[in-house]
Scaffold this motif. Structure first.
Motif, PDB file in Angstrom:
ATOM      1  N   TYR A 176      14.171  27.193 -31.216  1.00  7.70           N
ATOM      2  CA  TYR A 176      13.347  28.398 -31.408  1.00  7.70           C
ATOM      3  C   TYR A 176      12.469  28.629 -30.179  1.00  7.70           C
ATOM      4  O   TYR A 176      11.261  28.830 -30.288  1.00  7.70           O
ATOM      5  CB  TYR A 176      12.490  28.241 -32.675  1.00  7.70           C
ATOM      6  N   ASP A 177      13.086  28.629 -29.003  1.00  3.65           N
ATOM      7  CA  ASP A 177      12.330  28.736 -27.761  1.00  3.65           C
ATOM      8  C   ASP A 177      11.651  30.090 -27.563  1.00  3.65           C
ATOM      9  O   ASP A 177      10.794  30.238 -26.697  1.00  3.65           O
ATOM     10  CB  ASP A 177      13.202  28.392 -26.560  1.00  3.65           C
ATOM     11  N   ASP A 178      11.984  31.077 -28.392  1.00  2.00           N
ATOM     12  CA  ASP A 178      11.343  32.387 -28.302  1.00  2.00           C
ATOM     13  C   ASP A 178      10.062  32.478 -29.128  1.00  2.00           C
ATOM     14  O   ASP A 178       9.369  33.488 -29.100  1.00  2.00           O
ATOM     15  CB  ASP A 178      12.314  33.479 -28.746  1.00  2.00           C
ATOM     16  N   ILE A 179       9.727  31.404 -29.854  1.00  2.00           N
ATOM     17  CA  ILE A 179       8.541  31.381 -30.709  1.00  2.00           C
ATOM     18  C   ILE A 179       7.626  30.250 -30.251  1.00  2.00           C
ATOM     19  O   ILE A 179       8.077  29.121 -30.037  1.00  2.00           O
ATOM     20  CB  ILE A 179       8.933  31.187 -32.193  1.00  2.00           C
ATOM     21  N   ASP A 180       6.341  30.547 -30.117  1.00  2.00           N
ATOM     22  CA  ASP A 180       5.364  29.531 -29.735  1.00  2.00           C
ATOM     23  C   ASP A 180       5.032  28.685 -30.966  1.00  2.00           C
ATOM     24  O   ASP A 180       4.320  29.132 -31.860  1.00  2.00           O
ATOM     25  CB  ASP A 180       4.101  30.179 -29.182  1.00  2.00           C
ATOM     26  N   GLY A 206      10.073  34.035 -39.001  1.00  2.00           N
ATOM     27  CA  GLY A 206       9.584  33.837 -37.642  1.00  2.00           C
ATOM     28  C   GLY A 206       8.079  33.692 -37.586  1.00  2.00           C
ATOM     29  O   GLY A 206       7.450  34.104 -36.615  1.00  2.00           O
TER      30      GLY A 206
END
Length: 149
Positions: free
Chosen positions: A70-74, A117
């Motif tokens: 999930y590299d698009d979510i901090d 998300g």
């Protein structure tokens, strides 16, 4: 369809007894039913919600792998402890979110709901758990989808 949720924690869940005490402190009607040590637990964790089976799959997981997936979510990491929850049935959905909210309170963590998300802090997760419980009540009572007369 199986759904998933994760808890990222500053401290480990030390015991079922500690976890149950956290559930009780939040006022949730959920009883964990496992005598197994949580440090090596993998698989089904039996639980009762209002006397009904509401168990879910539970186990430790690698935070680094999830951060990569999930590299698009901090995800706010790195976190030293991460736990995966998997569930499918409505009572298991409630059981998962009640248990997960209590886990966060106990371990100073955050929840991650990959379906939405969203990252949830302990107070938000407790409200989300309560909302989930209320929504399942509505679904099971037939209120959802009913056409007004």
């Amino acid at each position: 369809m199986t759904m998933e949720a994760y808890a990222f924690c500053a401290r480990p869940i030390k015991s079922i007894e500690d976890w149950q005490a956290s559930i009780d402190a939040l006022g949730f009607d959920l009883r964990l039913r496992s005598a197994r040590d949580l440090a090596d637990h993998r698989g089904h964790l039996p639980a009762l919600w209002r006397g009904r089976e509401a168990g879910f799959e539970f186990g430790a997981c690698a935070f680094a792998e999830l951060a990569e997936t999930y590299d698009d979510i901090d995800l706010g990491g790195p976190w030293p402890y991460a736990y995966a929850f998997y569930f499918a049935a409505l009572p298991s959905c409630v059981g998962t979110w009640l248990a997960l909210a209590a886990c966060l309170t106990l371990t100073d963590g955050v929840a991650f709901d990959p379906q939405e998300g969203r990252i949830l802090r302990p107070g938000e997760a407790a409200r989300y758990a309560q909302d989930t419980e209320n929504e399942v009540d509505r679904i099971e009572s037939g209120e959802v989808g009913r056409t007004p007369s």
